[in-house]
Design an enzyme around this catalytic site. Sequence first.
Site, PDB file in Angstrom:
ATOM      1  N   THR A 179       0.824  -1.213   0.000  1.00 23.32           N
ATOM      2  CA  THR A 179       0.000   0.000   0.000  1.00 23.32           C
ATOM      3  C   THR A 179       0.860   1.265   0.000  1.00 23.32           C
ATOM      4  O   THR A 179       1.884   1.331   0.669  1.00 23.32           O
ATOM      5  CB  THR A 179      -0.898   0.000   1.248  1.00 23.32           C
ATOM      6  OG1 THR A 179      -1.593  -1.245   1.298  1.00 23.32           O
ATOM      7  CG2 THR A 179      -1.903   1.141   1.215  1.00 23.32           C
TER       8      THR A 179
ATOM      9  N   PRO B 274       0.567   5.868  -0.156  1.00 23.52           N
ATOM     10  CA  PRO B 274      -0.361   6.926   0.240  1.00 23.52           C
ATOM     11  C   PRO B 274      -1.494   7.143  -0.772  1.00 23.52           C
ATOM     12  O   PRO B 274      -2.636   7.393  -0.392  1.00 23.52           O
ATOM     13  CB  PRO B 274       0.538   8.161   0.350  1.00 23.52           C
ATOM     14  CG  PRO B 274       1.886   7.605   0.684  1.00 23.52           C
ATOM     15  CD  PRO B 274       1.979   6.289  -0.027  1.00 23.52           C
TER      16      PRO B 274
ATOM     17  N   GLY C 152      -4.222   1.930  -2.635  1.00 24.24           N
ATOM     18  CA  GLY C 152      -4.419   0.771  -1.777  1.00 24.24           C
ATOM     19  C   GLY C 152      -5.108  -0.338  -2.547  1.00 24.24           C
ATOM     20  O   GLY C 152      -4.478  -1.268  -3.046  1.00 24.24           O
TER      21      GLY C 152
ATOM     22  N   ILE D 158       2.127   0.263   7.051  1.00 23.66           N
ATOM     23  CA  ILE D 158       2.867  -1.005   7.006  1.00 23.66           C
ATOM     24  C   ILE D 158       3.015  -1.611   8.403  1.00 23.66           C
ATOM     25  O   ILE D 158       3.693  -1.047   9.276  1.00 23.66           O
ATOM     26  CB  ILE D 158       4.249  -0.821   6.328  1.00 23.66           C
ATOM     27  CG1 ILE D 158       4.055  -0.199   4.935  1.00 23.66           C
ATOM     28  CG2 ILE D 158       4.993  -2.156   6.249  1.00 23.66           C
ATOM     29  CD1 ILE D 158       3.065  -0.920   4.027  1.00 23.66           C
TER      30      ILE D 158
ATOM     31  N   GLU E 219      -3.082 -14.986   2.724  1.00 23.24           N
ATOM     32  CA  GLU E 219      -3.204 -13.826   3.624  1.00 23.24           C
ATOM     33  C   GLU E 219      -4.661 -13.643   4.054  1.00 23.24           C
ATOM     34  O   GLU E 219      -4.956 -13.396   5.227  1.00 23.24           O
ATOM     35  CB  GLU E 219      -2.697 -12.567   2.905  1.00 23.24           C
ATOM     36  CG  GLU E 219      -2.914 -11.300   3.720  1.00 23.24           C
ATOM     37  CD  GLU E 219      -2.189 -10.069   3.159  1.00 23.24           C
ATOM     38  OE1 GLU E 219      -1.378 -10.214   2.230  1.00 23.24           O
ATOM     39  OE2 GLU E 219      -2.440  -8.967   3.676  1.00 23.24           O
ATOM     40  N   ARG E 220      -5.575 -13.806   3.107  1.00 23.27           N
ATOM     41  CA  ARG E 220      -6.999 -13.598   3.431  1.00 23.27           C
ATOM     42  C   ARG E 220      -7.541 -14.724   4.303  1.00 23.27           C
ATOM     43  O   ARG E 220      -8.364 -14.487   5.197  1.00 23.27           O
ATOM     44  CB  ARG E 220      -7.802 -13.437   2.138  1.00 23.27           C
ATOM     45  CG  ARG E 220      -7.463 -12.105   1.515  1.00 23.27           C
ATOM     46  CD  ARG E 220      -8.027 -11.831   0.169  1.00 23.27           C
ATOM     47  NE  ARG E 220      -7.525 -10.519  -0.244  1.00 23.27           N
ATOM     48  CZ  ARG E 220      -7.324 -10.131  -1.490  1.00 23.27           C
ATOM     49  NH1 ARG E 220      -7.605 -10.944  -2.487  1.00 23.27           N
ATOM     50  NH2 ARG E 220      -6.852  -8.919  -1.753  1.00 23.27           N
TER      51      ARG E 220
ATOM     52  N   ARG F   1     -22.522 -10.693  36.261  1.00 26.14           N
ATOM     53  CA  ARG F   1     -23.058  -9.351  36.467  1.00 26.14           C
ATOM     54  C   ARG F   1     -24.541  -9.421  36.861  1.00 26.14           C
ATOM     55  O   ARG F   1     -25.333 -10.122  36.226  1.00 26.14           O
ATOM     56  CB  ARG F   1     -22.912  -8.554  35.170  1.00 26.14           C
ATOM     57  CG  ARG F   1     -23.513  -7.180  35.186  1.00 26.14           C
ATOM     58  CD  ARG F   1     -22.683  -6.207  35.964  1.00 26.14           C
ATOM     59  NE  ARG F   1     -23.229  -4.860  35.911  1.00 26.14           N
ATOM     60  CZ  ARG F   1     -22.805  -3.868  36.672  1.00 26.14           C
ATOM     61  NH1 ARG F   1     -21.828  -4.066  37.555  1.00 26.14           N
ATOM     62  NH2 ARG F   1     -23.350  -2.678  36.561  1.00 26.14           N
TER      63      ARG F   1
ATOM     64  N   GLY G 154     -21.878  -0.027  30.320  1.00 16.65           N
ATOM     65  CA  GLY G 154     -20.901   1.078  30.349  1.00 16.65           C
ATOM     66  C   GLY G 154     -19.474   0.588  30.415  1.00 16.65           C
ATOM     67  O   GLY G 154     -18.571   1.209  29.829  1.00 16.65           O
TER      68      GLY G 154
ATOM     69  N   ASN H 107     -13.558  -5.214   2.233  1.00 12.99           N
ATOM     70  CA  ASN H 107     -14.680  -6.131   1.991  1.00 12.99           C
ATOM     71  C   ASN H 107     -15.382  -5.828   0.665  1.00 12.99           C
ATOM     72  O   ASN H 107     -15.937  -6.732   0.040  1.00 12.99           O
ATOM     73  CB  ASN H 107     -15.653  -6.094   3.179  1.00 12.99           C
ATOM     74  CG  ASN H 107     -15.183  -7.038   4.281  1.00 12.99           C
ATOM     75  OD1 ASN H 107     -14.063  -7.562   4.224  1.00 12.99           O
ATOM     76  ND2 ASN H 107     -16.019  -7.269   5.271  1.00 12.99           N
TER      77      ASN H 107
HETATM   78  C1  FAD Z   1      -3.847  -1.128  10.542  1.00 15.32           C
HETATM   79  C2  FAD Z   1      -3.525  -1.378   9.094  1.00 15.32           C
HETATM   80  C3  FAD Z   1      -2.493  -2.240   8.764  1.00 15.32           C
HETATM   81  C4  FAD Z   1      -2.157  -2.457   7.422  1.00 15.32           C
HETATM   82  N1  FAD Z   1      -1.074  -3.242   7.122  1.00 15.32           N
HETATM   83  C5  FAD Z   1      -0.615  -3.265   5.834  1.00 15.32           C
HETATM   84  C6  FAD Z   1       0.622  -3.899   5.516  1.00 15.32           C
HETATM   85  O1  FAD Z   1       1.293  -4.465   6.377  1.00 15.32           O
HETATM   86  N2  FAD Z   1       1.057  -3.848   4.235  1.00 15.32           N
HETATM   87  C7  FAD Z   1       0.347  -3.225   3.232  1.00 15.32           C
HETATM   88  O2  FAD Z   1       0.795  -3.211   2.093  1.00 15.32           O
HETATM   89  N3  FAD Z   1      -0.846  -2.616   3.503  1.00 15.32           N
HETATM   90  C8  FAD Z   1      -1.320  -2.614   4.777  1.00 15.32           C
HETATM   91  N4  FAD Z   1      -2.510  -1.978   5.066  1.00 15.32           N
HETATM   92  C9  FAD Z   1      -3.220  -1.296   4.001  1.00 15.32           C
HETATM   93  C10 FAD Z   1      -4.559  -1.918   3.623  1.00 15.32           C
HETATM   94  O3  FAD Z   1      -4.386  -3.137   2.967  1.00 15.32           O
HETATM   95  C11 FAD Z   1      -5.297  -0.861   2.773  1.00 15.32           C
HETATM   96  O4  FAD Z   1      -5.699   0.170   3.659  1.00 15.32           O
HETATM   97  C12 FAD Z   1      -6.492  -1.438   2.031  1.00 15.32           C
HETATM   98  O5  FAD Z   1      -6.070  -2.296   1.007  1.00 15.32           O
HETATM   99  C13 FAD Z   1      -7.377  -0.332   1.429  1.00 15.32           C
HETATM  100  O6  FAD Z   1      -6.638   0.577   0.676  1.00 15.32           O
HETATM  101  P1  FAD Z   1      -6.824   2.145   0.942  1.00 15.32           P
HETATM  102  O7  FAD Z   1      -6.678   2.388   2.395  1.00 15.32           O
HETATM  103  O8  FAD Z   1      -5.904   2.877   0.034  1.00 15.32           O
HETATM  104  O9  FAD Z   1      -8.320   2.457   0.564  1.00 15.32           O
HETATM  105  P2  FAD Z   1      -8.885   2.819  -0.939  1.00 15.32           P
HETATM  106  O10 FAD Z   1      -8.364   1.835  -1.913  1.00 15.32           O
HETATM  107  O11 FAD Z   1      -8.654   4.261  -1.199  1.00 15.32           O
HETATM  108  O12 FAD Z   1     -10.436   2.556  -0.701  1.00 15.32           O
HETATM  109  C14 FAD Z   1     -11.290   3.524  -0.086  1.00 15.32           C
HETATM  110  C15 FAD Z   1     -12.726   2.979  -0.158  1.00 15.32           C
HETATM  111  O13 FAD Z   1     -13.113   2.817  -1.522  1.00 15.32           O
HETATM  112  C16 FAD Z   1     -13.556   1.488  -1.728  1.00 15.32           C
HETATM  113  N5  FAD Z   1     -13.179   1.024  -3.060  1.00 15.32           N
HETATM  114  C17 FAD Z   1     -11.984   1.141  -3.690  1.00 15.32           C
HETATM  115  N6  FAD Z   1     -12.016   0.540  -4.878  1.00 15.32           N
HETATM  116  C18 FAD Z   1     -13.266   0.021  -5.024  1.00 15.32           C
HETATM  117  C19 FAD Z   1     -13.933  -0.722  -6.046  1.00 15.32           C
HETATM  118  N7  FAD Z   1     -13.299  -1.084  -7.181  1.00 15.32           N
HETATM  119  N8  FAD Z   1     -15.227  -1.081  -5.848  1.00 15.32           N
HETATM  120  C20 FAD Z   1     -15.856  -0.754  -4.709  1.00 15.32           C
HETATM  121  N9  FAD Z   1     -15.292  -0.044  -3.701  1.00 15.32           N
HETATM  122  C21 FAD Z   1     -14.009   0.340  -3.867  1.00 15.32           C
HETATM  123  C22 FAD Z   1     -12.847   0.661  -0.672  1.00 15.32           C
HETATM  124  O14 FAD Z   1     -13.525  -0.562  -0.444  1.00 15.32           O
HETATM  125  C23 FAD Z   1     -12.884   1.607   0.505  1.00 15.32           C
HETATM  126  O15 FAD Z   1     -14.114   1.512   1.164  1.00 15.32           O
HETATM  127  C24 FAD Z   1      -2.892  -1.806   6.403  1.00 15.32           C
HETATM  128  C25 FAD Z   1      -3.959  -0.967   6.740  1.00 15.32           C
HETATM  129  C26 FAD Z   1      -4.268  -0.729   8.057  1.00 15.32           C
HETATM  130  C27 FAD Z   1      -5.379   0.228   8.376  1.00 15.32           C
END
Ligand code: FAD
Length: 381
Positions: free
Chosen positions: A128, A130, A133, A159, A244-245, A270, A342, A368
């Site tokens: 991922t 900035p 994702g 990450i 992974e999934r 409780r 609470g 999801n």
């Molecule tokens: C605590 C944490 C740990 C993580 N650890 C890792 C790690 O170790 N390594 C790593 O590489 N990543 C990691 N991630 C990243 C994670 O996999 C991404 O946040 C995730 O894949 C979503 O990408 P994004 O945040 O850029 O959201 P975006 O891709 O910007 O998505 C934003 C929204 O748009 C929706 N969306 C996007 N495209 C579509 C589509 N085609 N159809 C419908 N809806 C869509 C998404 O479902 C979401 O609701 C981590 C994230 C978190 C929060």
Amino acid sequence: MDRTLYSTEHDQFRSSVRDYLARDVLPNAEQYIEDKLIARDVWRGLGEQGVLGLEIPEEYGGGEAGDYRFNALAQEELAAVSMAFASSVGIDFDIVTPYIVDLASEAQKQQWLPRIASGEAVAAIGMTEPSVGSDLANLKSSAVRSGDDWILNGSKTFITNGYTCDVAVIAARTNPEQRSKGISLFVVDASLPGFERGRKLDKVGQPEADTAELFFDDVRLPADSLLGEVDRGFIAMMEKLPQERLGSAVTNVAHAKQILGETIEYARERKAFGQSIGSFQNTKFVLADLVTRIEVTQAYIDQAVAAHADGKLTAVDAAKAKYFSAEVQNAVLDSCVQVFGGYGYMREYRVARAWMDARVTRIWAGTNEIMKEIIGRSLDL
Ligand SMILES: Cc1cc2nc3c(=O)[nH]c(=O)nc-3n(C[C@H](O)[C@H](O)[C@H](O)COP(=O)(O)OP(=O)(O)OC[C@H]3O[C@@H](n4cnc5c(N)ncnc54)[C@H](O)[C@@H]3O)c2cc1C
């Protein structure tokens, strides 16, 4: 219903992992939360337990179980401690390690696998960025040839283990003319010049999991840092993402199941209106519903684990397992908070933390919505 997934051998391994976690890890749980970090001695302890070497061949210091059930039960035990343990440790042994075992050069295997197996080195994976994702094929970090070496530039975010990792598998663009066919994977030594880490990110939950940004400023990677073939990284990720999934799904259910057990205990103890809150029909019905949801979901996940152990799990079934288990986990934990009243909203209670910890499982490892996209595509609509 009795689970049929595990044998006596699995149960013995489970007992030793559980004993270790109860003895050496749970008593320090508050400290890890305060430090926003899992201490190195825990990594070494999990190495000694054989958890970190489950995917690693013996010649590199691992135990190479060759049976995904061992990975799954280790993740269940880690999730019973907290989601942060399951995610941090799971990324290391169940997600990153297979890339190195399957795709790295002999020298890179020699360099990293024994240290990962012992817990001396912690591993992360950076997909991922900035600005990217879900749309992974559009990633921007680049690796450009310089003689035999590669020069890595760009950044990653969110990450897991990013702040402490010693080694990271990084996805970078090696062909700017292509999308998914222009991405390669590299095994990157985090001590190389130009490999920088940002601060530990301030998350809603899972404080003890260190999560960070990574920055690459002209990091010179030796030629054999390339994992597998050039421009084939996206395919490698698609091949590895079902595991992974599935790991996510296993921990989602185990985590919710653990907290539900603690909630049932609480409902017995409780008192309100002179009786236990568990004796109210509403509480009984709520808990009956939650227990049923967990057991039915568990049956699907167990079948998916068995399929994966036989090499037969499809990407679509892994997506179903990840999506559905995350929804169930979040719904179950929300109801558990309600049963605690609470107290369920107080951070010092495990149920409150679990509820916050779980929110991300609908987002990471592919959101999801992306899971439903994968499932939907299989319907030939
Ligand atoms: C605590 C944490 C740990 C993580 N650890 C890792 C790690 O170790 N390594 C790593 O590489 N990543 C990691 N991630 C990243 C994670 O996999 C991404 O946040 C995730 O894949 C979503 O990408 P994004 O945040 O850029 O959201 P975006 O891709 O910007 O998505 C934003 C929204 O748009 C929706 N969306 C996007 N495209 C579509 C589509 N085609 N159809 C419908 N809806 C869509 C998404 O479902 C979401 O609701 C981590 C994230 C978190 C929060």
